[in-house]
Design a protein around this motif. Structure first.
Motif, PDB file in Angstrom:
ATOM      1  N   GLU A 297       0.827  -1.200   0.000  1.00  0.00           N
ATOM      2  CA  GLU A 297       0.000   0.000   0.000  1.00  0.00           C
ATOM      3  C   GLU A 297       0.867   1.257   0.000  1.00  0.00           C
ATOM      4  O   GLU A 297       1.979   1.263   0.529  1.00  0.00           O
ATOM      5  CB  GLU A 297      -0.900   0.040   1.241  1.00  0.00           C
ATOM      6  CG  GLU A 297      -1.939  -1.060   1.302  1.00  0.00           C
ATOM      7  CD  GLU A 297      -2.803  -0.954   2.545  1.00  0.00           C
ATOM      8  OE1 GLU A 297      -2.558  -0.045   3.374  1.00  0.00           O
ATOM      9  OE2 GLU A 297      -3.723  -1.772   2.698  1.00  0.00           O
TER      10      GLU A 297
ATOM     11  N   ASP B 225      -6.256   3.565   2.199  1.00  0.00           N
ATOM     12  CA  ASP B 225      -7.538   3.719   1.510  1.00  0.00           C
ATOM     13  C   ASP B 225      -7.927   5.183   1.340  1.00  0.00           C
ATOM     14  O   ASP B 225      -9.035   5.476   0.874  1.00  0.00           O
ATOM     15  CB  ASP B 225      -8.641   2.954   2.236  1.00  0.00           C
ATOM     16  CG  ASP B 225      -8.831   3.407   3.684  1.00  0.00           C
ATOM     17  OD1 ASP B 225      -8.096   4.310   4.133  1.00  0.00           O
ATOM     18  OD2 ASP B 225      -9.709   2.850   4.367  1.00  0.00           O
TER      19      ASP B 225
ATOM     20  N   ASN C 198      -8.072   0.728  -6.923  1.00  0.00           N
ATOM     21  CA  ASN C 198      -8.320   0.494  -5.501  1.00  0.00           C
ATOM     22  C   ASN C 198      -9.359  -0.607  -5.332  1.00  0.00           C
ATOM     23  O   ASN C 198     -10.334  -0.672  -6.089  1.00  0.00           O
ATOM     24  CB  ASN C 198      -8.823   1.766  -4.824  1.00  0.00           C
ATOM     25  CG  ASN C 198      -7.753   2.823  -4.698  1.00  0.00           C
ATOM     26  OD1 ASN C 198      -7.167   3.251  -5.686  1.00  0.00           O
ATOM     27  ND2 ASN C 198      -7.486   3.245  -3.473  1.00  0.00           N
TER      28      ASN C 198
ATOM     29  N   GLY D 285     -10.945  -0.584   0.004  1.00  0.00           N
ATOM     30  CA  GLY D 285     -10.620   0.814  -0.224  1.00  0.00           C
ATOM     31  C   GLY D 285      -9.224   1.103  -0.714  1.00  0.00           C
ATOM     32  O   GLY D 285      -8.999   2.104  -1.396  1.00  0.00           O
ATOM     33  N   ALA D 286      -8.222   0.264  -0.392  1.00  0.00           N
ATOM     34  CA  ALA D 286      -6.835   0.549  -0.736  1.00  0.00           C
ATOM     35  C   ALA D 286      -6.439  -0.143  -2.036  1.00  0.00           C
ATOM     36  O   ALA D 286      -7.036  -1.147  -2.438  1.00  0.00           O
ATOM     37  CB  ALA D 286      -5.910   0.115   0.399  1.00  0.00           C
TER      38      ALA D 286
ATOM     39  N   GLY E 181     -12.192   8.841  -1.599  1.00  0.00           N
ATOM     40  CA  GLY E 181     -10.894   8.230  -1.343  1.00  0.00           C
ATOM     41  C   GLY E 181      -9.703   9.061  -1.728  1.00  0.00           C
ATOM     42  O   GLY E 181      -8.579   8.764  -1.299  1.00  0.00           O
TER      43      GLY E 181
ATOM     44  N   THR F 234     -17.138   1.614   2.469  1.00  0.00           N
ATOM     45  CA  THR F 234     -17.057   0.532   1.490  1.00  0.00           C
ATOM     46  C   THR F 234     -18.237  -0.420   1.662  1.00  0.00           C
ATOM     47  O   THR F 234     -18.907  -0.422   2.698  1.00  0.00           O
ATOM     48  CB  THR F 234     -15.754  -0.257   1.666  1.00  0.00           C
ATOM     49  OG1 THR F 234     -15.804  -0.966   2.915  1.00  0.00           O
ATOM     50  CG2 THR F 234     -14.545   0.665   1.647  1.00  0.00           C
TER      51      THR F 234
END
Length: 694
Positions: free
Chosen positions: A106, A115, A127, A132-133, A161, A464
């Motif tokens: 990440e 995220d 993503n 989210g990331a 985001g 999310t």
């Protein structure tokens, strides 16, 4: 040679906040031929970037601090992944879940969470919609042409985001002046090998393609740390005129990997049930596995029917599937030792975006656009018996989320050296409602080679589907009543090019906050059979500030050296307390140097320092229960071209075999005793790569 630097090319950017004055550089006296060459090669401050405002602009006119790299920078870096390479830049913290091949990688910008940064390939987000990331380990670096990292609030143009910033990856395109054909193979430590091929050309006057494919396997540094990775990408270009330009990009990624967990405590003995070994002294799990299948498709049509009007229409499709297998080392409230769970999560997203760039006056530019996104999310899980066989029945859930948005930004230049920007985005989400996101900024250029930039914007992150709709069981439940995380991001940046573009200095001060941070915790309002269930709520907040400094010195095309430093002061806040943010180093710095010899040998060195990082085992802890020590790493690379078309590369990572940890985790033994431990980083590794370029 393909990897040689051109005069005035940007190797890395450099920052310093100490100087707020302006020292205008006197132009050198050059010949007419040299002047023509300099006009053809943009200086650092005149470098054109796109993703900051979706409009092609010189770097010195963009309100945000921007980091850029290209395929030459990637080739000359000892970094093993895109995240590793971008971590050479100020304000960028690259984190990986340890030393196994499929470990998630990440990017964390300015002390914010992974995220809270949006990553795009040719305009489509990579993503994970569920968590989210973005996992930077999935990105095929041989397909990359250039990368722009825009720091600061990006929610105006990129929505949910884009709180810490945006990363915009552009893949390679065919060149009209010839065909590209590159085949490479590499082998290295831990039985790691990689095969890659790329080919691009124009097959007619207006139609071309660029194709890449990669196959990679590794055993990893520990047991059950293996990875089998395959990817392909295709970029089709049709560009007959300014009136019509069409591109179609697609990619596919297939990965299968082991998930070894943390290193168990010293003295841990191997444990088996029947013929299946569950863990040993090296890995907390020998049976847990993961797999990913990701696909993206982007159709972009651009047209400039009038000198003052440009139109872009994009259609995007994403399909991301994740599989996870886990087996339990010990029995618990609802399971026996040896039982397990298989789970699948699938995200399918369709998106249409259109925007127009209008220049009604020479000093006025207007961008107006809209976006519609439809997101289908589904999960499925099947329990396993003590022998690893599937039990009857399954648990599943699905949901649909859609968003609509319109946005506009206006840039006005009342003076040649002053640029104002104001913009707003209206986002409508099918679950939580609407959000209004303004952004203001200005750029002052006291000289052609200097810029002072100020920006202040609101950002947000939507919950999310995992947060909203995770299936309820005896222990956890999603929360459909969540609100988005919101906050503000401010930065002040100074940039300066000196010594006829050989020295570049820049620095930024940043300040951000996030309210209504979504936090999973035991919720007394959601009781369960074994206590309060874990549910997400808009409970906490976070804030941070810091300084980014760097410098890059390129005295000639054969030598370059750079240095950057980041200071970050970030806090996590609950209703009752404040504490230092987890895993965020206060100080980090990078130094790098590249030397290119006339013989065709290019050598690169990189040193990285990351300060200690803290971890809390409980939400109520104010004093860190675990501290990950600071560390240094040294990486080296030598690249030699021979027989014109052949290129050999030797890369040495973590040359000093530094032992350090990346995250804290838990391990449960066969007796049901839980202990804390860490994910170790990879040790020394060496790779040799041989490429043929036609």
């Amino acid at each position: 040679p393909m990897h040689s630097k051109k005069p005035n090319a940007l190797a890395t950017k450099v920052y310093t906040l100490a100087t707020l004055g302006c020292i205008c550089t006197s132009p050198a006296i050059v010949s007419a031929a040299q002047e023509a060459q300099e006009r053809a090669t943009a200086t650092i401050m005149e470098k054109v970037v796109v993703s900051a405002t979706k409009i092609e602009q010189q770097r010195k006119k963009v309100i945000n601090p921007v980091e850029t790299i290209d395929f030459v920078d990637i080739a000359e870096s000892p970094g093993t992944s895109l995240g590793d390479i971008l971590a050479e830049k100020s304000g960028i913290d690259w984190r990986t879940r340890g030393d196994y091949g499929g470990a998630t990688e990440e990017l964390h910008l300015r002390g914010m969470q992974g995220d809270e940064t949006q990553v795009f390939i040719n305009g489509v987000s990579i993503n994970s919609p569920s968590v989210g990331a973005a996992d930077m380990g999935k990105v095929a670096i041989n397909a990359i042409d250039s990368v722009e990292v825009v720091k600061g609030s990006g929610s105006l143009l990129y929505g949910s985001g884009a709180m810490a910033g945006t990363v915009f990856i552009t893949t390679k395109k065919p060149q009209r002046d010839g065909a590209d054909f590159i085949v490479s193979g590499s082998y290295g430590t831990e039985n790691t090998y990689e095969l890659a091929i790329e080919n691009g050309m124009y097959v007619s006057d207006n139609f071309g393609y660029y194709l890449t494919a990669t196959k990679k396997e590794t055993d990893g540094f520990r047991d059950n740390a293996d990875l089998d990775h395959k990817d392909m990408s295709l970029n089709l270009i049709f560009d007959p005129s300014k009136m019509l330009n069409v591109s179609l990009y697609s990619d596919f990624i297939d990965r299968d990997y082991g998930v070894p967990g943390i290193t168990p405590p010293a003295g841990t003995q191997a444990f088996s049930i029947g013929n299946s070994q569950f863990y040993n002294h090296d890995s907390a799990s020998l049976l847990d596995r993961g797999a990913d299948e990701d696909a993206h498709l982007v159709l972009q049509v651009t047209s400039q029917p009038l000198d003052w009007l440009g139109i872009t229409i994009e259609s995007k499709y994403t399909d991301m599937e994740n599989y996870h297998l886990s087996r339990y080392n010990a029995g618990g409230w609802t399971n026996l030792a040896g039982e397990g769970l298989q789970s699948w999560v699938e995200n399918t997203i369709g998106e249409v975006e259109a925007y127009a760039e209008l220049t009604p006056l020479e000093d006025l530019t207007i961008l107006a656009g809209g976006d519609y996104q439809n997101h289908d999310w589904s999960t499925k899980s099947i329990e396993l018996d003590v022998n690893g066989n599937e039990k009857a029945g399954q648990t599943s859930n699905q949901a649909n989320i859609f968003t609509k948005s319109v946005y506009s930004e206006v840039q006005y230049k009342p003076l040649a050296n002053l640029n104002f920007l104001a913009g707003i985005r209206l986002e409508d989400h099918s679950t939580f409602g609407s959000e209004t996101l303004p952004l203001l900024g200005l750029v002052f250029n006291p000289c052609d080679d200097s810029a002072i930039k100020i920006s202040h914007g609101k950002h947000f992150k939507a919950p999310t589907p995992n947060d909203l709709f995770w299936p309820a069981d005896a222990f956890v439940a999603g929360n459909p009543d969540l609100e988005p995380q919101t906050g503000w991001h401010t930065d002040i940046t100074f940039e300066k090019s000196m010594m006829d573009d050989m020295l570049f200095l820049s620095g930024s001060y940043f300040n951000w906050n996030v309210d209504g941070k979504i936090t999973w915790a035991e919720n007394p309002n959601v009781p369960g059979p074994f206590g309060n269930k874990w549910t997400p709520t808009n409970l906490n907040s976070s804030e941070g500030q810091g300084v980014e400094l760097a410098m890059q010195y390129d005295p000639n095309e054969d030598f370059s050296i750079g240095f950057n430093l980041t200071y970050t002061d970030a806090e996590d806040n609950t209703p009752d307390q404040s504490r230092r943010a987890q895993y965020v180093p206060e100080i980090s710095w990078n130094g790098n140097a590249t030397y290119r010899l006339p013989s065709g040998l290019t050598t690169s060195a990189r040193i990285r320092f990351v300060d200690e990082r803290v971890f809390y085992r409980s939400a109520s802890d104010t004093i860190a229960t675990d501290t990950l020590d600071s560390y240094y790493t040294l990486d080296l690379q030598a690249e030699k071209r021979f027989f014109e078309n052949w290129l050999g590369t030797l890369t040495l990572n973590n040359v000093l075999d530094e032992e350090y940890d990346t995250f804290v985790g838990t391990f449960t033994d066969n007796a049901g005793m839980r202990s804390y431990g860490t994910y170790p980083a990879g040790g020394f590794s060496a790779f040799f790569k041989l490429s043929y370029e036609l």
